[in-house]
Design a protein around this motif. Structure first.
Motif, PDB file in Angstrom:
ATOM      1  N   ASP A   1       0.829  -1.208   0.000  1.00 58.83           N
ATOM      2  CA  ASP A   1       0.000   0.000   0.000  1.00 58.83           C
ATOM      3  C   ASP A   1       0.860   1.253   0.000  1.00 58.83           C
ATOM      4  O   ASP A   1       1.871   1.330   0.708  1.00 58.83           O
ATOM      5  N   GLY A   2       0.469   2.222  -0.779  1.00 57.32           N
ATOM      6  CA  GLY A   2       1.206   3.478  -0.813  1.00 57.32           C
ATOM      7  C   GLY A   2       1.153   4.122  -2.178  1.00 57.32           C
ATOM      8  O   GLY A   2       0.445   3.656  -3.081  1.00 57.32           O
ATOM      9  N   ILE A   3       1.904   5.202  -2.327  1.00 58.74           N
ATOM     10  CA  ILE A   3       1.938   5.946  -3.582  1.00 58.74           C
ATOM     11  C   ILE A   3       3.316   5.777  -4.216  1.00 58.74           C
ATOM     12  O   ILE A   3       4.330   5.857  -3.532  1.00 58.74           O
ATOM     13  N   TYR A   4       3.326   5.499  -5.516  1.00 57.70           N
ATOM     14  CA  TYR A   4       4.582   5.292  -6.235  1.00 57.70           C
ATOM     15  C   TYR A   4       4.591   6.138  -7.489  1.00 57.70           C
ATOM     16  O   TYR A   4       3.536   6.517  -8.001  1.00 57.70           O
TER      17      TYR A   4
ATOM     18  N   PRO B   1      14.031   1.159  -0.218  1.00 56.96           N
ATOM     19  CA  PRO B   1      14.489  -0.034  -0.926  1.00 56.96           C
ATOM     20  C   PRO B   1      13.588  -1.247  -0.678  1.00 56.96           C
ATOM     21  O   PRO B   1      13.536  -2.160  -1.501  1.00 56.96           O
ATOM     22  N   ALA B   2      12.877  -1.245   0.440  1.00 58.17           N
ATOM     23  CA  ALA B   2      11.981  -2.372   0.714  1.00 58.17           C
ATOM     24  C   ALA B   2      10.768  -2.331  -0.203  1.00 58.17           C
ATOM     25  O   ALA B   2      10.109  -3.345  -0.439  1.00 58.17           O
ATOM     26  N   ALA B   3      10.472  -1.149  -0.718  1.00 63.28           N
ATOM     27  CA  ALA B   3       9.262  -0.986  -1.533  1.00 63.28           C
ATOM     28  C   ALA B   3       9.287  -1.918  -2.732  1.00 63.28           C
ATOM     29  O   ALA B   3       8.271  -2.519  -3.086  1.00 63.28           O
ATOM     30  N   ILE B   4      10.452  -2.063  -3.358  1.00 66.98           N
ATOM     31  CA  ILE B   4      10.521  -2.853  -4.590  1.00 66.98           C
ATOM     32  C   ILE B   4      10.181  -4.317  -4.330  1.00 66.98           C
ATOM     33  O   ILE B   4       9.564  -4.984  -5.168  1.00 66.98           O
ATOM     34  N   ALA B   5      10.516  -4.800  -3.138  1.00 62.63           N
ATOM     35  CA  ALA B   5      10.183  -6.190  -2.818  1.00 62.63           C
ATOM     36  C   ALA B   5       8.672  -6.356  -2.660  1.00 62.63           C
ATOM     37  O   ALA B   5       8.077  -7.319  -3.178  1.00 62.63           O
ATOM     38  N   SER B   6       8.037  -5.404  -1.967  1.00 62.11           N
ATOM     39  CA  SER B   6       6.585  -5.476  -1.801  1.00 62.11           C
ATOM     40  C   SER B   6       5.898  -5.365  -3.153  1.00 62.11           C
ATOM     41  O   SER B   6       4.938  -6.083  -3.442  1.00 62.11           O
ATOM     42  N   LEU B   7       6.393  -4.459  -3.986  1.00 61.67           N
ATOM     43  CA  LEU B   7       5.780  -4.270  -5.293  1.00 61.67           C
ATOM     44  C   LEU B   7       5.931  -5.524  -6.153  1.00 61.67           C
ATOM     45  O   LEU B   7       4.991  -5.939  -6.809  1.00 61.67           O
ATOM     46  N   ALA B   8       7.103  -6.129  -6.109  1.00 62.23           N
ATOM     47  CA  ALA B   8       7.322  -7.339  -6.899  1.00 62.23           C
ATOM     48  C   ALA B   8       6.295  -8.396  -6.521  1.00 62.23           C
ATOM     49  O   ALA B   8       5.744  -9.090  -7.384  1.00 62.23           O
ATOM     50  N   ASP B   9       6.025  -8.483  -5.234  1.00 67.81           N
ATOM     51  CA  ASP B   9       5.022  -9.448  -4.783  1.00 67.81           C
ATOM     52  C   ASP B   9       3.633  -9.055  -5.285  1.00 67.81           C
ATOM     53  O   ASP B   9       2.921  -9.877  -5.869  1.00 67.81           O
ATOM     54  N   ALA B  10       3.263  -7.795  -5.088  1.00 69.81           N
ATOM     55  CA  ALA B  10       1.918  -7.344  -5.456  1.00 69.81           C
ATOM     56  C   ALA B  10       1.697  -7.444  -6.961  1.00 69.81           C
ATOM     57  O   ALA B  10       0.576  -7.664  -7.410  1.00 69.81           O
ATOM     58  N   PHE B  11       2.758  -7.291  -7.740  1.00 68.49           N
ATOM     59  CA  PHE B  11       2.631  -7.329  -9.196  1.00 68.49           C
ATOM     60  C   PHE B  11       2.960  -8.710  -9.752  1.00 68.49           C
ATOM     61  O   PHE B  11       3.097  -8.883 -10.948  1.00 68.49           O
ATOM     62  N   GLU B  12       3.126  -9.657  -8.865  1.00 70.27           N
ATOM     63  CA  GLU B  12       3.359 -11.039  -9.266  1.00 70.27           C
ATOM     64  C   GLU B  12       4.572 -11.180 -10.167  1.00 70.27           C
ATOM     65  O   GLU B  12       4.549 -11.891 -11.171  1.00 70.27           O
TER      66      GLU B  12
ATOM     67  N   THR C   1       8.835 -12.017 -10.284  1.00 67.12           N
ATOM     68  CA  THR C   1       9.746 -12.877  -9.539  1.00 67.12           C
ATOM     69  C   THR C   1      10.320 -12.085  -8.368  1.00 67.12           C
ATOM     70  O   THR C   1      10.624 -10.903  -8.490  1.00 67.12           O
ATOM     71  N   PRO C   2      10.472 -12.746  -7.220  1.00 70.06           N
ATOM     72  CA  PRO C   2      10.992 -12.046  -6.034  1.00 70.06           C
ATOM     73  C   PRO C   2      12.357 -11.447  -6.352  1.00 70.06           C
ATOM     74  O   PRO C   2      13.127 -11.985  -7.147  1.00 70.06           O
ATOM     75  N   VAL C   3      12.638 -10.339  -5.723  1.00 67.06           N
ATOM     76  CA  VAL C   3      13.919  -9.683  -5.983  1.00 67.06           C
ATOM     77  C   VAL C   3      14.822  -9.794  -4.768  1.00 67.06           C
ATOM     78  O   VAL C   3      14.364  -9.943  -3.639  1.00 67.06           O
ATOM     79  N   ASP C   4      16.110  -9.729  -5.001  1.00 69.35           N
ATOM     80  CA  ASP C   4      17.089  -9.624  -3.917  1.00 69.35           C
ATOM     81  C   ASP C   4      17.212  -8.147  -3.594  1.00 69.35           C
ATOM     82  O   ASP C   4      17.510  -7.342  -4.477  1.00 69.35           O
ATOM     83  N   VAL C   5      16.951  -7.785  -2.349  1.00 73.49           N
ATOM     84  CA  VAL C   5      16.999  -6.358  -1.997  1.00 73.49           C
ATOM     85  C   VAL C   5      18.404  -5.967  -1.572  1.00 73.49           C
ATOM     86  O   VAL C   5      19.092  -6.737  -0.938  1.00 73.49           O
TER      87      VAL C   5
END
Lengths: 219, 219
Positions: free
Chosen positions: A135-138, A202-213, A215-219
């Motif tokens: 959740d949030g604004i990007y 930097p944590a945002a990209i991991a959450s987004l990767a999940d929400a957008f289905e 592949t998981p990313v290495d943060v």
DNA sequence: CCGAATCCGGCATGATACTG
DNA sequence: CAGTATCATGCCGGATTCGG
């Protein structure tokens, strides 16, 4: 002269009586990215004639799915925008879009591809059942264009324009997004060769990767 | 002669290239209630010509959204049914149906209304975001027809036919469902004048009322 | 009876030219 | 810029016919 109708006491038939005609849902797609003028709609819908666009806009307006608005001076141009009824179509139309995304490969010769369509494709990847961690604004910067994504409550909104208090700003280009969308590249690939970069949390990209289905990313 | 296409690199445009033609989504609605024969489809879609139905079925089959199947003997008739790709359309199509439901009042003169459409309307009322309290199998008896609802994991399935281990069996008639659907009556009204009755788990009706966004009931 | 092909009138669509 | 008017084309709807 009565409009053509399926004449069934069924929600889908009633919805399609209005939305099922050619171009209608694509007009709504355009307006889901924010208010637009007549000419802007024409540009976003290559092949629609002015007459048909006029007719569709009138039908949607009569059905209170969209409405005309006049921008404040000095712009003072009239735009079309979604009403609350129109906004309620966001989820099902994004659902159809998600379904269609899986049937696309690379853009074929003669197929229109532009930043608006790609940003919209990105929004459609969002899984409404994902955890609220994203959740949030990007902000998404795609070539010269900028888009704002607002994720809240299992819904995603996309608008053209800059975001005010973005958790993260993602910068990339069309080729990268196309590759990520059709699976030719992963998010990790793009991050490592810097064709996609993230500023902010930097944590945002991991959450987004999940929400957008993705592949998981290495943060 | 290539099929007419929007020719856009957009999930919605791709989906509508296939599904946006007249009748196509209504055919899928019919098949969401279980496999059907050619003639059954014709009955459920008043106004479609045999030629157009043939053409649409072929398009959907070529796109692997539906498939032909042969029923085991002694029936041995060929039926059309959804593939996994077709099943994936259930949620967005139900979403469109939910949107359309709010625009329906009482059936107008000349509008087709039957038990199949009403059962489908009921399924479309189901809110995918409701609590899992309503998960389970239910049976709906509507006049001479029987339907089975399976609620699990935020999805609802509807099939014609009897349920095996239903948590509850709901018996009612078309007039009552129409009234409940368009707000002319509440579930409580129907329960008290026995136009709608429930056998089985008495708590089930309260969970269902919530999942179907009906007024809460006194158990 | 089921599934499908064919023919045809009418309407929806697409393209272009034109106007306030 | 925001539409209106016009016309050729092609899709749709209905009836009929035909093979399993």
């Amino acid at each position: 002269m009565a409009k053509r109708s399926y004449d069934e006491y069924c929600g889908l038939a009633v919805a399609l009586d209005l939305l099922g005609e050619r171009w209608t849902m694509l007009i709504l797609r355009e307006l889901m990215m924010g208010p637009k003028r007549f000419t802007d709609l024409q540009v976003g819908l290559p092949g629609i004639g002015t007459g048909l666009l006029t007719q569709r806009l009138r039908e949607l307006e009569d059905a209170t799915v969209i409405e005309k608005a006049v921008l404040p001076p000095p712009a003072a141009s009239t735009v079309y925008q979604l009403t609350a009824d129109g906004e309620a179509l966001r989820a099902p139309l994004l659902g159809l879009t998600r379904w269609g995304l899986r049937r696309m490969g690379t853009p074929t010769e003669g197929q229109t591809a532009n930043v608006n369509l790609l940003a919209f494709a990105m929004a459609a990847r969002f899984n409404p059942r994902s955890s609220p961690a994203a959740d949030g604004i990007y902000e998404l910067r795609l070539g010269d264009s900028t888009f704002q994504f607002t994720i809240a409550d299992g819904d995603i909104q996309i608008q053209s324009g800059h975001a005010q208090h973005a958790l993260a700003v993602i910068t990339t280009d069309m080729a990268t997004l196309i590759a990520i969308n059709n699976g030719a590249a992963t998010l990790n690939d793009a991050l490592s060769d810097q064709t996609l970069t993230v500023e902010g949390d930097p944590a945002a990209i991991a959450s987004l990767a999940d929400a957008f289905e993705l592949t998981p990313v290495d943060v």
